[in-house]
Design a protein around this motif. Structure first.
Motif, mmCIF file in Angstrom:
data_model
loop_
_atom_site.group_PDB
_atom_site.id
_atom_site.type_symbol
_atom_site.label_atom_id
_atom_site.label_comp_id
_atom_site.label_asym_id
_atom_site.label_seq_id
_atom_site.Cartn_x
_atom_site.Cartn_y
_atom_site.Cartn_z
ATOM 1 N N ASP A 142 0.811 -1.221 0.000
ATOM 2 C CA ASP A 142 0.000 0.000 0.000
ATOM 3 C C ASP A 142 0.846 1.273 0.000
ATOM 4 N N SER A 144 2.788 4.306 -1.650
ATOM 5 C CA SER A 144 2.802 5.088 -2.893
ATOM 6 C C SER A 144 4.199 5.628 -3.158
ATOM 7 N N TRP A 145 4.341 6.370 -4.244
ATOM 8 C CA TRP A 145 5.643 6.835 -4.702
ATOM 9 C C TRP A 145 6.363 7.684 -3.658
ATOM 10 N N HIS A 150 -1.451 3.857 2.119
ATOM 11 C CA HIS A 150 -2.843 4.206 1.857
ATOM 12 C C HIS A 150 -3.814 3.076 2.169
ATOM 13 N N ILE A 172 -3.052 0.632 -5.384
ATOM 14 C CA ILE A 172 -1.793 1.355 -5.258
ATOM 15 C C ILE A 172 -0.817 0.791 -6.284
ATOM 16 N N HIS A 173 -0.553 1.585 -7.316
ATOM 17 C CA HIS A 173 0.195 1.098 -8.475
ATOM 18 C C HIS A 173 1.664 0.813 -8.175
ATOM 19 N N GLU A 174 2.238 1.521 -7.217
ATOM 20 C CA GLU A 174 3.690 1.484 -7.037
ATOM 21 C C GLU A 174 4.177 0.340 -6.165
ATOM 22 N N TRP A 193 -0.490 -1.661 -13.034
ATOM 23 C CA TRP A 193 -0.040 -0.278 -13.239
ATOM 24 C C TRP A 193 -0.249 0.123 -14.697
#
Length: 219
Positions: A142, A144-145, A150, A172-174, A193
């Motif tokens: 979870d 992020s960049w 999150h 959460i893409h990262e 992603w």
């Protein structure tokens, strides 16, 4: 059972190399802006896949399931199982799916942290094998960049109570990947992603979950 799982395709699905398996799982965000025309495109792709079973949970970009729920479910077609705080048993393996996440901008299936989300997670039954949510639990997959987390703490608390063998999610893409946080549950952020990352492939047999491969997306 071999599970092939993705999330966050956002209509970039044509770029994916999708391996064969028994069950194809989409953990939300099939669409970009989320209305019926986009969902129709994503649904046609889902139906074209060779997997015997296809299971879908909506994500925060999938507004059609909020604005036009009956039409959205119909668009998926008979060969696609849609889960929204509901479950299904496939070849003796029980699945439960839920689309909610902690409030994230002004997107679909948002709820405030605390009682409202905890009430949704309380519906997750004990004894399930595979939990599919769009949101990650807090602390796993979870980040992020910028390093912020999150995920939802109430979701993590419920997962620790019900102890599924496998928890699939995206959003959460990262922070995609497979994680082992307890002796009971494997966690997998199956994000693609926007299809820069391949599907996650997992074998579930007895009490064992094994990651098989993460194929590359097409250039």
């Amino acid at each position: 059972m071999r599970i092939v799982a993705v999330a966050d395709t956002h209509l970039y699905h044509a770029q994916l190399v999708v391996p064969h398996g028994d069950v194809f799982v989409h953990a939300g965000d099939l669409c970009r802006f989320g209305e019926l025309d986009e969902l129709a495109e994503a649904a046609a792709w889902l139906r074209s896949l060779p997997h015997r079973y296809k299971v879908v949970v909506a994500g925060n970009h999938d507004w059609a399931f909020v604005h036009h729920p009956r039409e959205a479910r119909s668009l998926l077609g008979k060969g696609v199982i849609y889960l929204e705080d509901s479950g299904v048993c496939i070849d003796g393996i029980t699945f439960w799916g839920s689309p909610w996440q902690p409030a994230f901008h002004d997107w679909a299936f948002n709820l405030p942290r605390g009682a409202a989300l905890a009430e949704k997670w309380a519906a997750i039954p004990e004894g399930i094998d595979v939990l599919i949510t769009h949101s990650p639990p807090f602390g796993i997959g979870d980040r992020s960049w910028n390093g912020d987390r999150h995920g939802c703490a109430d979701l993590m608390a419920r997962v620790r109570q019900v102890k599924p063998r496998l928890h699939l999610f995206g959003h959460i893409h990262e922070d995609g990947g497979v994680f082992r946080e307890t002796d009971v549950t494997y966690f997998a952020n199956v994000t693609t992603w926007e299809c820069g990352r391949g599907p996650t492939v997992l074998d579930v047999e007895g009490g064992v979950v094994e990651e098989i491969e993460v194929p590359k997306a097409r250039p």
